[in-house]
Design a protein around this motif. Sequence first.
Motif, PDB file in Angstrom:
ATOM      1  N   VAL A   1       0.850  -1.185   0.000  1.00  0.00           N
ATOM      2  CA  VAL A   1       0.000   0.000   0.000  1.00  0.00           C
ATOM      3  C   VAL A   1       0.892   1.244   0.000  1.00  0.00           C
ATOM      4  CG1 VAL A   1      -1.901  -1.158   1.188  1.00  0.00           C
ATOM      5  CG2 VAL A   1      -0.123   0.000   2.522  1.00  0.00           C
ATOM      6  N   PRO A   2       0.392   2.396  -0.442  1.00  0.00           N
ATOM      7  CA  PRO A   2       1.214   3.613  -0.436  1.00  0.00           C
ATOM      8  C   PRO A   2       1.666   3.967   0.976  1.00  0.00           C
ATOM      9  CG  PRO A   2      -0.767   3.913  -1.758  1.00  0.00           C
ATOM     10  CD  PRO A   2      -0.943   2.610  -1.044  1.00  0.00           C
ATOM     11  N   THR A   3       2.905   4.432   1.064  1.00  0.00           N
ATOM     12  CA  THR A   3       3.462   4.813   2.368  1.00  0.00           C
ATOM     13  C   THR A   3       3.819   6.300   2.431  1.00  0.00           C
ATOM     14  OG1 THR A   3       5.677   4.206   1.601  1.00  0.00           O
ATOM     15  CG2 THR A   3       4.399   2.507   2.749  1.00  0.00           C
TER      16      THR A   3
ATOM     17  N   ARG B   1      -8.566   2.936   6.372  1.00  0.00           N
ATOM     18  CA  ARG B   1      -9.405   2.235   5.389  1.00  0.00           C
ATOM     19  C   ARG B   1      -9.700   3.123   4.163  1.00  0.00           C
ATOM     20  NH1 ARG B   1     -14.084  -0.451   9.163  1.00  0.00           N
ATOM     21  NH2 ARG B   1     -14.612  -1.537   7.216  1.00  0.00           N
ATOM     22  N   PHE B   2      -8.797   4.041   3.895  1.00  0.00           N
ATOM     23  CA  PHE B   2      -8.955   4.916   2.731  1.00  0.00           C
ATOM     24  C   PHE B   2      -7.804   4.653   1.766  1.00  0.00           C
ATOM     25  CE2 PHE B   2      -8.361   8.809   0.287  1.00  0.00           C
ATOM     26  CZ  PHE B   2      -9.662   9.130  -0.087  1.00  0.00           C
ATOM     27  N   LEU B   3      -8.136   4.378   0.492  1.00  0.00           N
ATOM     28  CA  LEU B   3      -7.133   4.111  -0.533  1.00  0.00           C
ATOM     29  C   LEU B   3      -7.276   5.160  -1.642  1.00  0.00           C
ATOM     30  CD1 LEU B   3      -4.922   1.965  -1.178  1.00  0.00           C
ATOM     31  CD2 LEU B   3      -6.615   0.886  -2.687  1.00  0.00           C
ATOM     32  N   PRO B   4      -6.264   6.017  -1.836  1.00  0.00           N
ATOM     33  CA  PRO B   4      -6.415   7.123  -2.791  1.00  0.00           C
ATOM     34  C   PRO B   4      -6.293   6.682  -4.239  1.00  0.00           C
ATOM     35  CG  PRO B   4      -4.217   7.154  -1.856  1.00  0.00           C
ATOM     36  CD  PRO B   4      -4.962   6.045  -1.143  1.00  0.00           C
ATOM     37  N   THR B   5      -7.031   7.354  -5.088  1.00  0.00           N
ATOM     38  CA  THR B   5      -6.894   7.211  -6.537  1.00  0.00           C
ATOM     39  C   THR B   5      -6.512   8.573  -7.111  1.00  0.00           C
ATOM     40  OG1 THR B   5      -9.270   7.622  -6.832  1.00  0.00           O
ATOM     41  CG2 THR B   5      -8.557   5.323  -6.710  1.00  0.00           C
ATOM     42  N   GLN B   6      -6.094   8.582  -8.361  1.00  0.00           N
ATOM     43  CA  GLN B   6      -5.648   9.808  -9.011  1.00  0.00           C
ATOM     44  C   GLN B   6      -6.759  10.390  -9.872  1.00  0.00           C
ATOM     45  OE1 GLN B   6      -2.588  11.319  -8.638  1.00  0.00           O
ATOM     46  NE2 GLN B   6      -3.443  13.006  -9.856  1.00  0.00           N
TER      47      GLN B   6
END
Length: 353
Positions: free
Chosen positions: A72-74, A202-207
């Motif tokens: 996951v992004p860090t 529990r949040f996953l970002p998109t572009q």
Amino acid sequence: MSNQKNGGGTRRNSSDQACSTPGSPRLTTSRSPSPSLSFSGMDPGSPMGLGDNDPNVLKVFNPIDTNETLEVPTDKPYKINPPPRDRPVRLYCDGIYDLVHYGHMRALEQAKKSFPNVYLMVGMNNDSETHRRKGKTVLTEGERYESMRHCRWVDEIIADAPWFVTQEFLDEHQIDYVCHDDLPYASAESDDVYAFVKAQGRFLPTQRTDGVSTSEVITRIVRDYDKYLRRNLERGMSPKDLNISFLKEQELNLQKHMSDIREQIKKNIRGTREDLAGELEDLKAELRHTKLFWEDRRQDFVRGFSSMFGSQVEKIFGKKRREDESALPENGLATKRIRKDSLESKASSSELS
């Protein structure tokens, strides 16, 4: 709840609950890599120039690759929980999704490709809630649900979704991550409606995809309103269907006529010049032919005139000539007498001297 235009959206507030409709569509989708998209020509071919490209909008997008790991992004200011490893990762995207466009699709594709095995749910707001909080939509809720049902990245559609996600909604649908761009979306209750989701990891970002949004698409339609009216009139729709007056219809017909003339001139400017040059040469040739014709006819007219009136003309001019000739001897004798008298006068004067 996100407006999920992914190219334009606002945030709103609500604590209403909603769950998946029992018969909500479920799709089995392929996650093959997406090819690079090139929008070299978005014009649908309308003679009125509808759908013209905006030169300021990015035309080429890089492929969206599937994340083959569970990393996951860090580099975010909020934590992101590690995904489950023993089952598909359950992701959730929410929005109105009116006039679905490639900005929506690319956001959903990013979510679907976040991990090797993803189950993607899309929550969609109903008309009542949307019209009350956001404004009128172009498509009805049924049309919006049906449009999204055909998206290859979506596994499940949750109809009548809440305006923004709640803790109860997350738990009910066993959502591992809520996916959206990570710009803060404010509501009356919070500066960022996703703050509690981010706090739980529990949040996953998109572009976001810049240059496209539902609002921007509607703006194009409003900007080219008369062109779309003309197009629909040409396709057989009546002024009553379009809710326009008789005067507006005549104005559009005049615009179409002028537009057709301009287009015809643009398309045939070279041919028009050649045609004019050819017509001028034909005119010159015709004038030369006419001149030669009348020069030839001039002799015919003289001959015809002579044949019709020659005897009378000859009689008139002959009589005049004879009269002149008969007068010449008398004049000659008078002249001789004058000369003789003059000579005799000069001789007498000489003798006297």
